[in-house]
Design an enzyme around this catalytic site. Structure first.
Site, PDB file in Angstrom:
ATOM      1  N   GLN A 120       0.854  -1.203   0.000  1.00  0.00           N
ATOM      2  CA  GLN A 120       0.000   0.000   0.000  1.00  0.00           C
ATOM      3  C   GLN A 120       0.886   1.247   0.000  1.00  0.00           C
ATOM      4  O   GLN A 120       1.506   1.569   1.016  1.00  0.00           O
ATOM      5  CB  GLN A 120      -0.865  -0.051   1.258  1.00  0.00           C
ATOM      6  CG  GLN A 120      -1.857   1.060   1.395  1.00  0.00           C
ATOM      7  CD  GLN A 120      -2.580   0.974   2.736  1.00  0.00           C
ATOM      8  OE1 GLN A 120      -2.148   0.252   3.637  1.00  0.00           O
ATOM      9  NE2 GLN A 120      -3.650   1.693   2.875  1.00  0.00           N
ATOM     10  N   SER A 123       1.272   6.380   2.594  1.00  0.00           N
ATOM     11  CA  SER A 123       1.969   7.346   3.463  1.00  0.00           C
ATOM     12  C   SER A 123       3.196   7.941   2.791  1.00  0.00           C
ATOM     13  O   SER A 123       3.896   7.265   2.036  1.00  0.00           O
ATOM     14  CB  SER A 123       2.430   6.669   4.754  1.00  0.00           C
ATOM     15  OG  SER A 123       1.338   6.100   5.414  1.00  0.00           O
ATOM     16  N   SER A 155       4.744  -1.471   4.203  1.00  0.00           N
ATOM     17  CA  SER A 155       4.862  -2.873   4.610  1.00  0.00           C
ATOM     18  C   SER A 155       4.847  -3.761   3.371  1.00  0.00           C
ATOM     19  O   SER A 155       4.087  -3.506   2.429  1.00  0.00           O
ATOM     20  CB  SER A 155       3.682  -3.274   5.501  1.00  0.00           C
ATOM     21  OG  SER A 155       3.560  -2.384   6.573  1.00  0.00           O
ATOM     22  N   GLU A 238      -9.130  -1.380   5.962  1.00  0.00           N
ATOM     23  CA  GLU A 238      -7.858  -1.590   6.666  1.00  0.00           C
ATOM     24  C   GLU A 238      -8.093  -1.682   8.174  1.00  0.00           C
ATOM     25  O   GLU A 238      -7.534  -2.527   8.857  1.00  0.00           O
ATOM     26  CB  GLU A 238      -6.908  -0.435   6.347  1.00  0.00           C
ATOM     27  CG  GLU A 238      -5.596  -0.511   7.118  1.00  0.00           C
ATOM     28  CD  GLU A 238      -4.543   0.467   6.594  1.00  0.00           C
ATOM     29  OE1 GLU A 238      -4.921   1.414   5.887  1.00  0.00           O
ATOM     30  OE2 GLU A 238      -3.368   0.277   6.908  1.00  0.00           O
ATOM     31  N   GLU A 371      -5.025   8.697  17.875  1.00  0.00           N
ATOM     32  CA  GLU A 371      -5.560  10.066  18.020  1.00  0.00           C
ATOM     33  C   GLU A 371      -6.500  10.395  16.851  1.00  0.00           C
ATOM     34  O   GLU A 371      -7.570  10.971  17.038  1.00  0.00           O
ATOM     35  CB  GLU A 371      -4.415  11.094  18.049  1.00  0.00           C
ATOM     36  CG  GLU A 371      -3.516  11.022  19.275  1.00  0.00           C
ATOM     37  CD  GLU A 371      -2.462   9.915  19.183  1.00  0.00           C
ATOM     38  OE1 GLU A 371      -2.392   9.227  18.151  1.00  0.00           O
ATOM     39  OE2 GLU A 371      -1.708   9.733  20.161  1.00  0.00           O
TER      40      GLU A 371
HETATM   41  C1  LIG Z   1       4.107  -0.923  11.494  1.00  0.00           C
HETATM   42  C2  LIG Z   1       3.599   0.093  10.509  1.00  0.00           C
HETATM   43  C3  LIG Z   1       3.241  -0.312   9.242  1.00  0.00           C
HETATM   44  C4  LIG Z   1       2.779   0.632   8.309  1.00  0.00           C
HETATM   45  N1  LIG Z   1       2.463   0.199   7.053  1.00  0.00           N
HETATM   46  C5  LIG Z   1       2.094   1.108   6.110  1.00  0.00           C
HETATM   47  C6  LIG Z   1       1.860   0.689   4.759  1.00  0.00           C
HETATM   48  O1  LIG Z   1       1.980  -0.476   4.432  1.00  0.00           O
HETATM   49  N2  LIG Z   1       1.528   1.616   3.851  1.00  0.00           N
HETATM   50  C7  LIG Z   1       1.368   2.928   4.171  1.00  0.00           C
HETATM   51  O2  LIG Z   1       1.024   3.705   3.286  1.00  0.00           O
HETATM   52  N3  LIG Z   1       1.583   3.371   5.454  1.00  0.00           N
HETATM   53  C8  LIG Z   1       1.947   2.476   6.414  1.00  0.00           C
HETATM   54  N4  LIG Z   1       2.185   2.890   7.705  1.00  0.00           N
HETATM   55  C9  LIG Z   1       2.109   4.334   7.988  1.00  0.00           C
HETATM   56  C10 LIG Z   1       0.988   4.762   8.906  1.00  0.00           C
HETATM   57  O3  LIG Z   1      -0.255   4.664   8.254  1.00  0.00           O
HETATM   58  C11 LIG Z   1       1.313   6.191   9.345  1.00  0.00           C
HETATM   59  O4  LIG Z   1       2.495   6.115  10.120  1.00  0.00           O
HETATM   60  C12 LIG Z   1       0.200   6.817  10.169  1.00  0.00           C
HETATM   61  O5  LIG Z   1      -0.891   7.114   9.338  1.00  0.00           O
HETATM   62  C13 LIG Z   1       0.654   8.078  10.926  1.00  0.00           C
HETATM   63  O6  LIG Z   1       1.216   9.004  10.070  1.00  0.00           O
HETATM   64  P1  LIG Z   1       2.630   9.700  10.426  1.00  0.00           P
HETATM   65  O7  LIG Z   1       3.581   8.588  10.777  1.00  0.00           O
HETATM   66  O8  LIG Z   1       2.993  10.603   9.278  1.00  0.00           O
HETATM   67  O9  LIG Z   1       2.378  10.535  11.740  1.00  0.00           O
HETATM   68  P2  LIG Z   1       1.822  12.036  11.849  1.00  0.00           P
HETATM   69  O10 LIG Z   1       0.648  12.189  10.957  1.00  0.00           O
HETATM   70  O11 LIG Z   1       2.968  12.975  11.652  1.00  0.00           O
HETATM   71  O12 LIG Z   1       1.337  12.075  13.334  1.00  0.00           O
HETATM   72  C14 LIG Z   1       2.218  12.309  14.440  1.00  0.00           C
HETATM   73  C15 LIG Z   1       1.366  12.385  15.701  1.00  0.00           C
HETATM   74  O13 LIG Z   1       0.440  13.486  15.620  1.00  0.00           O
HETATM   75  C16 LIG Z   1      -0.894  13.022  15.849  1.00  0.00           C
HETATM   76  N5  LIG Z   1      -1.871  13.746  15.028  1.00  0.00           N
HETATM   77  C17 LIG Z   1      -1.757  14.059  13.714  1.00  0.00           C
HETATM   78  N6  LIG Z   1      -2.891  14.691  13.286  1.00  0.00           N
HETATM   79  C18 LIG Z   1      -3.728  14.771  14.359  1.00  0.00           C
HETATM   80  C19 LIG Z   1      -5.037  15.307  14.570  1.00  0.00           C
HETATM   81  N7  LIG Z   1      -5.725  15.880  13.573  1.00  0.00           N
HETATM   82  N8  LIG Z   1      -5.585  15.206  15.807  1.00  0.00           N
HETATM   83  C20 LIG Z   1      -4.903  14.626  16.848  1.00  0.00           C
HETATM   84  N9  LIG Z   1      -3.650  14.117  16.704  1.00  0.00           N
HETATM   85  C21 LIG Z   1      -3.069  14.170  15.492  1.00  0.00           C
HETATM   86  C22 LIG Z   1      -0.840  11.548  15.425  1.00  0.00           C
HETATM   87  O14 LIG Z   1      -1.884  10.800  15.971  1.00  0.00           O
HETATM   88  C23 LIG Z   1       0.530  11.136  15.933  1.00  0.00           C
HETATM   89  O15 LIG Z   1       0.487  10.818  17.298  1.00  0.00           O
HETATM   90  C24 LIG Z   1       2.653   1.988   8.670  1.00  0.00           C
HETATM   91  C25 LIG Z   1       3.023   2.403   9.967  1.00  0.00           C
HETATM   92  C26 LIG Z   1       3.492   1.463  10.878  1.00  0.00           C
HETATM   93  C27 LIG Z   1       3.874   1.921  12.249  1.00  0.00           C
END
Ligand SMILES: Cc1cc2nc3c(=O)[nH]c(=O)nc-3n(C[C@H](O)[C@H](O)[C@H](O)COP(=O)(O)OP(=O)(O)OC[C@H]3O[C@@H](n4cnc5c(N)ncnc54)[C@H](O)[C@@H]3O)c2cc1C
Length: 401
Positions: A120, A123, A155, A238, A371
């Site tokens: 997928q 991100s 992933s 998902e 969150e």
């Molecule tokens: C093990 C693992 C597997 C993954 N696999 C995939 C994959 O296969 N494909 C893919 O595309 N992605 C994948 N991801 C990515 C995952 O979907 C993102 O990490 C996730 O959506 C969070 O985005 P970010 O890391 O950019 O954090 P950010 O968006 O930068 O968030 C940082 C913090 O701010 C908080 N925050 C942000 N906006 C708000 C809001 N509006 N209100 C309150 N709090 C908020 C978040 O909750 C978090 O605590 C994976 C992640 C992990 C850990």
């Protein structure tokens, strides 16, 4: 083509009859695993609620458990759902909902049998929770799209043949409206996959760099500019795929913790006893709520309730794995092996207590952070006022970065 007769004729006894016919024609003991899985798909016993010809029989989804139980009892091979979870849980319902007949026929069979693994590409370094802010560009050039950008946390990209990909096709529109959904061939020139090591020591996910990747327009999923709507189908599925899995009573993480409790009386204290019992009750409540969610799902698409299930699952998993480590004391703190591995499947409960504790950290991030899921529940389940949004009507290219 499904007829009204097909739809009404397929009930539980009829499914059992079809399973028996499959087993007679392809006895699991003497049949190659892949041949068996292909025959099962062709018999419509892969996902019974899918259309005839696409691995299903247009039967009620709730009857899938009848097929699964019969095949399991007969020792039939499964399609290794942990290895192909993204294909099964996210790509397949999106292809079914938005794909052309040609896409469905070409892609769904090898997806289900596991011959082709999916990943997928959603991100990005600057677009996670705020996924609609994504910056990967797709520019049309005749019958193809030329894609440039970077994806992250992908992933299974290292074993994937295909990816579901969202990219920006119109930067002049507000962020949710200028996105289009594609199917990307991971073997195409310009796709580069680099391992990203996780806290467990494993590299289950990757960075993916897309440089001048050419995707034919025939691999677009849904209309141009409708990618956000298509992605909602993927994201809702998902959450159910992560949080709504079927587990037996005392299965999964609670089973492991309760097992340690039973086998190691010397580790018990009154305080740990109280906490284990509370978590056992929570796990049972979550298991039953997830059963209800699956029943709702059998009647239609997953709703925002899937977000609540995913939220409950991740918090429970983290509390249980923490209790397990605590219960084991020093032994729980030692880590078995930090060798860099490139696993072929996502494993929440594998290896030892230390691994489970570290892997559970990702549960509250992957598939949408806790969150953000709370925001979704507040807005779409409880009907509370939404978060203020200042970027709703601003062209994506004019957003501050
Ligand atoms: C093990 C693992 C597997 C993954 N696999 C995939 C994959 O296969 N494909 C893919 O595309 N992605 C994948 N991801 C990515 C995952 O979907 C993102 O990490 C996730 O959506 C969070 O985005 P970010 O890391 O950019 O954090 P950010 O968006 O930068 O968030 C940082 C913090 O701010 C908080 N925050 C942000 N906006 C708000 C809001 N509006 N209100 C309150 N709090 C908020 C978040 O909750 C978090 O605590 C994976 C992640 C992990 C850990």
């Amino acid at each position: 083509m499904t007829t009204a007769r097909d739809r009404t004729a397929v009930d539980a006894p009829e499914l059992r009859r079809r399973v028996r016919a499959l087993l007679d024609a392809h006895p699991p003991a003497g049949t190659d695993r892949l041949d068996f899985l292909r025959a099962r798909f062709d018999a419509g016993l892969a996902w019974v609620h899918y259309p005839v010809g696409l691995g299903g029989l247009d039967a009620p989804r709730s009857l899938q458990s009848v097929v699964d139980a019969e095949l399991e009892a007969a020792g039939a091979p499964d399609n290794d759902p942990r290895r192909i979870g993204i294909g099964l849980g996210m790509a397949a319902p999106t292809i079914l909902g938005f794909g052309t007949d040609e896409q469905r026929t070409r892609l769904l069979r090898p997806l289900w049998t596991g011959e082709e693994v999916w990943c997928q590409l959603f991100s990005e370094p600057g677009a996670g929770s705020d996924l609609a802010a994504l910056g990967t560009r797709a520019v049309r050039d005749g019958d193809t799209w030329v894609v440039d950008g970077q994806k992250v946390w992908t992933s299974s990209a290292h074993i994937a043949r295909w990816a579901i990909l969202i990219a920006r096709t119109d930067p002049d529109l507000p962020k949710h409206r200028g996105i289009t959904y594609f199917i990307c061939d991971m073997t195409d020139p310009g796709v580069e996959v680099r391992p990203l090591r996780q806290i467990t020591g494993e590299a289950e996910f990757n960075e993916v760099f897309l440089t001048g990747v050419r995707i034919p327009d025939s691999r677009r999923l849904g209309e141009i500019g409708e990618g956000w709507r298509v992605a909602q189908t993927t994201l809702m599925n998902e959450r159910v795929a992560i949080g709504g899995g079927r587990v037996p009573r005392e299965g999964g993480m609670i089973g492991l913790v309760a097992g340690t409790w039973r086998e190691r009386p010397e580790l018990r204290t009154h305080d740990l006893h109280q906490r284990l019992l509370r978590l056992w009750t929570d796990a049972e409540a979550a298991r039953l709520a997830s059963e209800r969610l699956r029943q709702q799902l059998a009647l239609g698409q997953p709703g925002p309730e899937g977000s609540a299930m995913k939220l409950a699952f991740s918090h429970l998993n983290q509390r249980l794995s923490a209790l397990e480590v605590e219960m084991l004391g020093e032994e729980g703190l030692s880590y078995d092996d930090w060798t860099l591995r490139r696993p072929e499947h996502v494993d929440f409960t594998g290896r030892d207590a230390g691994y489970r504790y570290l892997r559970a950290k990702g549960n509250s991030i992957e598939g949408g952070t806790s969150e953000v899921l709370l925001n979704i529940i507040a807005e779409r389940v409880l009907g509370l006022p939404p978060e203020p949004r200042t970027d709703k009507d601003v062209a994506w290219k004019d957003l501050p970065r």
